[in-house]
Design an enzyme around this catalytic site. Structure first.
Site, mmCIF file in Angstrom:
data_model
loop_
_atom_site.group_PDB
_atom_site.id
_atom_site.type_symbol
_atom_site.label_atom_id
_atom_site.label_comp_id
_atom_site.label_asym_id
_atom_site.label_seq_id
_atom_site.Cartn_x
_atom_site.Cartn_y
_atom_site.Cartn_z
ATOM 1 N N TYR A 5 0.812 -1.230 0.000
ATOM 2 C CA TYR A 5 0.000 0.000 0.000
ATOM 3 C C TYR A 5 0.849 1.285 0.000
ATOM 4 O O TYR A 5 2.035 1.248 0.243
ATOM 5 C CB TYR A 5 -1.086 0.005 1.053
ATOM 6 C CG TYR A 5 -0.815 -0.143 2.530
ATOM 7 C CD1 TYR A 5 0.416 0.037 3.104
ATOM 8 C CD2 TYR A 5 -1.888 -0.445 3.380
ATOM 9 C CE1 TYR A 5 0.599 -0.092 4.474
ATOM 10 C CE2 TYR A 5 -1.716 -0.574 4.753
ATOM 11 C CZ TYR A 5 -0.471 -0.398 5.286
ATOM 12 O OH TYR A 5 -0.307 -0.517 6.628
ATOM 13 N N GLU A 6 0.151 2.363 -0.359
ATOM 14 C CA GLU A 6 0.772 3.687 -0.543
ATOM 15 C C GLU A 6 1.936 3.627 -1.549
ATOM 16 O O GLU A 6 2.956 4.304 -1.406
ATOM 17 C CB GLU A 6 1.166 4.297 0.802
ATOM 18 C CG GLU A 6 -0.076 4.454 1.670
ATOM 19 C CD GLU A 6 0.007 5.491 2.756
ATOM 20 O OE1 GLU A 6 0.852 6.377 2.670
ATOM 21 O OE2 GLU A 6 -0.815 5.401 3.676
#
Ligand code: CAA
Length: 380
Positions: A362-363
């Site tokens: 994620y990110e």
């Protein structure tokens, strides 16, 4: 160069460590098993100022620097990465996004409540067909004069079911590509905004991840963040700071697993001695400690860059890329050092191993971090 923490840094780190040990540790296994969101703990973290660590006091925040933020993130993540991702998203994606790019009215209305934990925030960029390829937004926001009409789907949204305020990225003018994207503040309960089922995840199972559906959701014009067409830049700038948060989460997962492995290796006996006295285990510990320290330096450097007002696109990408690799590899080693016990939930390391994986996704996946780093190197 000064590698020492200030007195204030030590105090906030110790407060986070104490909170993690006394409040997060009890029940962490059960929350993971049952996918229970830690509602009452989020409230306590809000009371301690952990949800708006870097927000200016005039907006209800703790007014601390990014170094303090990563120290808190590391301590929380050693024990409970589900709790720490709630802190990370609220601080570095939602509060930072509003404080850096929002209007005064938006800050007064939303930031002061988000910084104190009265409200929780979510950041909505990913879509079924726009994960890494974030400019390919399918969610549309059509300008209707005094409002925008939002239609589309967002995926894997952290705090998805629990948030009060959602920062939603959507395409206003497809012909303008990344310059036709905007970011909007959408309140929970707005007509046409539906929260889909909760995801059943491998790790960070205590956090709340949902698909969101927008069907003709009317958003007033004053809820657009920044100038028309600035939404993609908003998302990228905000994610650069978010990556410092996730890097410090990965660092915490790795150092939490290392501390458990060291303790276990000093207690567990095999072949007539504690297993730490066998070189096979001692060298694993040496590698873990070395790589975790290297990750810590990258994380601190990225936080320092942000505090100094330097560009931190590359340093945050490097910190996340490396710390998440260390978290994944060394949680596997921590399980190995624990042997059969490592495979059992009571020893915590199997959970840390499962939690580590998301930090590479994620990110911005590790592959995206390499794109960010290499493009900056080549561009010069
Ligand atoms: N700061 C300012 N502007 C930036 C920027 C930055 N860091 N990065 C890009 N831009 C600008 C570019 O300069 C460019 O503008 P111009 O056209 O004026 O030159 C524009 O944005 C488009 O940039 P690119 O051409 O580089 O775009 P791209 O399509 O090649 O994609 C990318 C770039 C780095 C791959 C980007 O899409 C990306 O970061 N993808 C990953 C997305 C991501 O991290 N998703 C995570 C989801 S959120 C999440 O996980 C939250 C959660 O709940 C935990």
């Amino acid at each position: 160069m000064d590698f020492n923490l200030t007195e204030e840094h030590v105090m906030i780190r110790d407060a986070a460590r104490e909170f993690a040990q006394t409040e997060l540790l009890p029940g962490v296994i059960e929350r993971d098993e049952k996918q229970h969101f830690p509602d009452s703990l989020v409230k306590k973290m809000g009371d301690l100022g952990f949800l708006g660590l870097m927000v200016a006091p005039e907006y209800g925040g703790s007014g601390m620097d990014t170094i303090s933020y990563v120290l808190v993130m590391e301590e929380l993540s050693k024990i409970d990465a589900s709790a720490s991702v709630i802190v990370s998203v609220n601080n570095s994606l939602v509060c930072y996004g509003l404080e850096a790019f929002g209007s005064e009215a938006q800050k007064q209305k939303y930031l002061s409540k988000l910084a104190t934990g009265e409200f929780l925030g979510a950041f909505c960029l990913s879509e079924p067909e726009a994960g890494s390829d974030a400019t390919s937004q399918k969610t549309s926001a059509i300008d209707k004069g005094d409002h925008y009409l939002i239609n589309g789907t967002k995926n894997w949204i952290t705090n998805g079911g629990r948030a009060d305020v959602y920062l939603v990225i959507a395409q206003t003018d497809r012909h303008k590509g990344s310059h036709g994207i905007n970011a909007f503040i959408v309140e929970k309960g707005t007509e046409g905004f539906h929260i889909g089922p909760k995801e059943n995840k491998l790790g960070i199972r205590g956090s709340d991840t949902h698909t969101l559906q927008f069907n003709d959701v009317k958003v007033p014009k004053e809820n657009r963040i920044g100038e028309d067409g600035s939404g993609f830049r908003f998302a990228m700038r905000t994610l650069s700071g978010g990556r410092i948060g996730i890097a410090s989460q990965a660092l915490g997962i790795a150092s939490g697993a290392y501390e458990l492995a060291l303790k276990y290796a000093k207690e567990r006996k095999a072949f007539g001695t504690e297993i730490c006295n066998h070189q096979a285990i001692a060298f694993k510990l040496a590698d873990m400690y070395t790589n975790i320290e290297a990750a810590r330096h990258l994380v601190m450097k990225a936080a320092w860059d942000k505090d100094q007002g330097n560009n931190y696109d590359v340093s945050s990408a490097m910190a996340k890329l490396y710390a998440s690799k260390v978290a994944m590899e060394h949680t596997v080693e921590a399980v190995q050092i624990h042997g059969g016990n490592g495979f059992v939930k009571d020893y915590h390391v199997e959970r840390l191993m499962r939690d580590a994986k998301i930090t590479q996704i994620y990110e911005g996946t590790s592959e995206i971090q390499k794109i960010v780093i290499s493009r900056n190197l080549i561009r010069g």
